[in-house]
Design a protein around this motif. Sequence first.
Motif, PDB file in Angstrom:
ATOM      1  N   ASN A  74      40.788  44.101  41.356  1.00 28.74           N
ATOM      2  CA  ASN A  74      42.273  45.040  41.996  1.00 28.74           C
ATOM      3  C   ASN A  74      43.269  42.906  43.036  1.00 28.74           C
ATOM      4  O   ASN A  74      42.372  42.211  43.249  1.00 28.74           O
ATOM      5  N   ASP A  75      44.044  43.362  42.693  1.00 29.12           N
ATOM      6  CA  ASP A  75      45.341  42.304  43.906  1.00 29.12           C
ATOM      7  C   ASP A  75      44.751  42.292  44.959  1.00 29.12           C
ATOM      8  O   ASP A  75      43.381  43.170  45.571  1.00 29.12           O
ATOM      9  N   VAL A  76      44.433  41.195  45.716  1.00 27.97           N
ATOM     10  CA  VAL A  76      44.381  40.749  47.245  1.00 27.97           C
ATOM     11  C   VAL A  76      45.159  42.342  48.296  1.00 27.97           C
ATOM     12  O   VAL A  76      45.935  42.527  48.251  1.00 27.97           O
ATOM     13  N   SER A  77      44.735  42.962  48.791  1.00 29.62           N
ATOM     14  CA  SER A  77      44.796  42.972  50.063  1.00 29.62           C
ATOM     15  C   SER A  77      46.406  42.503  50.370  1.00 29.62           C
ATOM     16  O   SER A  77      45.843  41.541  50.789  1.00 29.62           O
ATOM     17  N   ASP A  78      47.519  43.497  50.689  1.00 29.23           N
ATOM     18  CA  ASP A  78      48.022  42.842  51.315  1.00 29.23           C
ATOM     19  C   ASP A  78      47.957  42.216  52.452  1.00 29.23           C
ATOM     20  O   ASP A  78      48.731  41.088  53.240  1.00 29.23           O
ATOM     21  N   GLN A  79      47.211  42.841  53.429  1.00 30.00           N
ATOM     22  CA  GLN A  79      47.397  41.853  54.880  1.00 30.00           C
ATOM     23  C   GLN A  79      46.431  40.596  54.924  1.00 30.00           C
ATOM     24  O   GLN A  79      46.465  40.063  55.695  1.00 30.00           O
ATOM     25  N   TYR A  80      45.838  40.174  52.954  1.00 29.03           N
ATOM     26  CA  TYR A  80      45.039  39.119  53.252  1.00 29.03           C
ATOM     27  C   TYR A  80      46.281  38.385  52.170  1.00 29.03           C
ATOM     28  O   TYR A  80      45.939  37.326  51.902  1.00 29.03           O
ATOM     29  N   LYS A  81      46.850  38.560  51.734  1.00 37.51           N
ATOM     30  CA  LYS A  81      47.885  37.743  50.575  1.00 37.51           C
ATOM     31  C   LYS A  81      48.087  36.184  51.539  1.00 37.51           C
ATOM     32  O   LYS A  81      48.300  36.066  50.795  1.00 37.51           O
ATOM     33  N   ALA A  82      48.554  36.748  52.375  1.00 37.49           N
ATOM     34  CA  ALA A  82      49.844  35.587  53.030  1.00 37.49           C
ATOM     35  C   ALA A  82      48.423  34.209  52.805  1.00 37.49           C
ATOM     36  O   ALA A  82      48.237  33.135  52.119  1.00 37.49           O
ATOM     37  N   GLN A  83      47.098  35.046  53.052  1.00 37.93           N
ATOM     38  CA  GLN A  83      45.940  33.979  53.243  1.00 37.93           C
ATOM     39  C   GLN A  83      44.914  33.104  51.612  1.00 37.93           C
ATOM     40  O   GLN A  83      45.262  31.768  51.455  1.00 37.93           O
ATOM     41  N   ASN A  84      44.911  34.512  50.907  1.00 38.16           N
ATOM     42  CA  ASN A  84      44.638  34.174  49.875  1.00 38.16           C
ATOM     43  C   ASN A  84      45.501  33.271  48.696  1.00 38.16           C
ATOM     44  O   ASN A  84      45.296  32.856  47.697  1.00 38.16           O
ATOM     45  N   ASP A  85      46.513  33.424  48.969  1.00 39.86           N
ATOM     46  CA  ASP A  85      48.029  32.482  48.410  1.00 39.86           C
ATOM     47  C   ASP A  85      47.270  30.383  48.827  1.00 39.86           C
ATOM     48  O   ASP A  85      48.280  30.397  48.083  1.00 39.86           O
ATOM     49  N   LYS A  86      46.927  30.404  49.925  1.00 32.74           N
ATOM     50  CA  LYS A  86      46.194  29.418  50.184  1.00 32.74           C
ATOM     51  C   LYS A  86      45.111  29.037  48.575  1.00 32.74           C
ATOM     52  O   LYS A  86      44.677  27.253  49.337  1.00 32.74           O
ATOM     53  N   VAL A  87      44.525  29.709  48.476  1.00 28.14           N
ATOM     54  CA  VAL A  87      43.195  29.632  48.758  1.00 28.14           C
ATOM     55  C   VAL A  87      42.771  29.301  46.868  1.00 28.14           C
ATOM     56  O   VAL A  87      43.698  30.308  45.531  1.00 28.14           O
ATOM     57  N   GLU A  88      42.464  27.890  45.592  1.00 27.65           N
ATOM     58  CA  GLU A  88      42.778  28.150  44.302  1.00 27.65           C
ATOM     59  C   GLU A  88      41.912  29.293  43.894  1.00 27.65           C
ATOM     60  O   GLU A  88      41.056  30.109  44.206  1.00 27.65           O
ATOM     61  N   ARG A  89      41.858  30.108  42.846  1.00 28.67           N
ATOM     62  CA  ARG A  89      41.272  31.237  42.012  1.00 28.67           C
ATOM     63  C   ARG A  89      40.830  30.771  40.351  1.00 28.67           C
ATOM     64  O   ARG A  89      41.970  30.011  39.897  1.00 28.67           O
ATOM     65  N   LEU A  90      39.900  30.095  40.805  1.00 31.36           N
ATOM     66  CA  LEU A  90      38.986  29.575  39.992  1.00 31.36           C
ATOM     67  C   LEU A  90      38.944  30.491  38.603  1.00 31.36           C
ATOM     68  O   LEU A  90      38.966  29.575  37.615  1.00 31.36           O
ATOM     69  N   ALA A  91      38.794  32.028  38.873  1.00 31.48           N
ATOM     70  CA  ALA A  91      38.675  31.983  37.533  1.00 31.48           C
ATOM     71  C   ALA A  91      39.381  33.946  37.852  1.00 31.48           C
ATOM     72  O   ALA A  91      38.864  33.877  39.048  1.00 31.48           O
ATOM     73  N   ASP A  92      39.981  34.685  37.395  1.00 32.01           N
ATOM     74  CA  ASP A  92      40.290  36.284  37.349  1.00 32.01           C
ATOM     75  C   ASP A  92      38.755  36.873  37.063  1.00 32.01           C
ATOM     76  O   ASP A  92      38.687  38.031  37.788  1.00 32.01           O
ATOM     77  N   ASN A  93      37.558  35.837  35.935  1.00 34.31           N
ATOM     78  CA  ASN A  93      36.933  37.030  35.988  1.00 34.31           C
ATOM     79  C   ASN A  93      35.795  35.987  36.399  1.00 34.31           C
ATOM     80  O   ASN A  93      35.414  35.638  37.280  1.00 34.31           O
ATOM     81  N   ASP A  94      34.323  35.709  35.265  1.00 36.56           N
ATOM     82  CA  ASP A  94      33.813  34.522  36.088  1.00 36.56           C
ATOM     83  C   ASP A  94      34.296  33.485  35.521  1.00 36.56           C
ATOM     84  O   ASP A  94      34.283  32.731  34.468  1.00 36.56           O
ATOM     85  N   PRO A  95      33.762  33.051  36.709  1.00 37.15           N
ATOM     86  CA  PRO A  95      34.384  31.384  36.542  1.00 37.15           C
ATOM     87  C   PRO A  95      32.672  30.140  35.949  1.00 37.15           C
ATOM     88  O   PRO A  95      32.324  30.598  35.415  1.00 37.15           O
ATOM     89  N   SER A  96      33.307  28.883  35.214  1.00 36.17           N
ATOM     90  CA  SER A  96      32.422  28.354  35.148  1.00 36.17           C
ATOM     91  C   SER A  96      31.510  27.404  35.781  1.00 36.17           C
ATOM     92  O   SER A  96      32.139  27.540  37.501  1.00 36.17           O
TER      93      SER A  96
END
Length: 337
Positions: A74-96
């Motif tokens: 799911n998308d990140v919870s609203d209360q954590y969105k600002a923090q999450n925007d600063k973190v790199e998403r390596l993959a939507d599913n499984d990363p290498s």
Amino acid sequence: MLLFRVAALATALGVPALAQAAPTHYPLTIENCATALTFQHAPQRAVTIGQAGTEMLYALGLGDKLVGTSLWFNDVSDQYKAQNDKVERLADNDPSFEAVIGKRPELVAVQLEWMVGPQGVVGTREQFHELNIPTYLMPSDCEGKDNLVGADGTRLQPFRIDSLYKSISQLAQIFDVQDRGEELNAVLNARLERSLASIKGKDLKHTSALFWFSSADLDIDPYVAGRKGIPDFMLNTLGVRNVVESDEEWPTVGWETLAKANPTFVVIARMDRRRFPADDYQKKLEFLRSDPVTRNMDAVKNNRIIILDADAMQASLRLFDGFETLANAIHNSNAAQ
């Protein structure tokens, strides 16, 4: 700000103030899923493989330690969105494996053992540990469970909510924020108790439910929640029977069999990932209401369909949102007296 919200919620829920927890003494060694992990200091760089661990770290005020995330339902919870925007998403599913180690983590927190384990699609624990990168597996997915049997593992023992609290406590200990972990667990437990109180007095002995997570294709057998897993724990805690009897975590069961069981409620997963066609909850709804087998189920005919975030069906903070939604639906339903 995150800690302020937790403290404010604790006050609102009537959670008593907790004594200051003792600080972590390093080197710290903890037992995690049959493996001893030793930390010389609190990790400064962490990667998460799984949304549950990501949002736990955010709730503990540790977002600044996170340098990469992956495996989102799911998308990140609203209360954590600002923090999450600063973190790199390596993959939507499984990363290498290379993407994870490329972030030079001092900890990799893993939600599901099939990601990092004996047959891990990302890698084995040994591969990470050979590089001196500790892998913390969520106890809820390894304790009392055999992940080598069935697509998503088979429960040998019923899921216990204590395993979720244990994840929070151990992560808090690893990062030396035990007081935050204790307060967060107290808030979550209070929310669970309030959900149970809301249906107190309801006669649910004839009430049953089915959890539908997804389907590889809409015209084949769906992935549904088996016995002893997390959705089954939710139902049993609320006093509702799961119509699926398999001990596999998410077995596939034919719709003819499920329709014959005729559950009082059908609970479907809403997710933002799109690995399978049925990840889209609207497609689930369309199928249930149009298929000649499913459209005659009492739950479908009477619109007793409950929609939960997919991560609320797993050992995560959203599990407690799921409890509240289920309890509210049961409280307001004429099917449960």
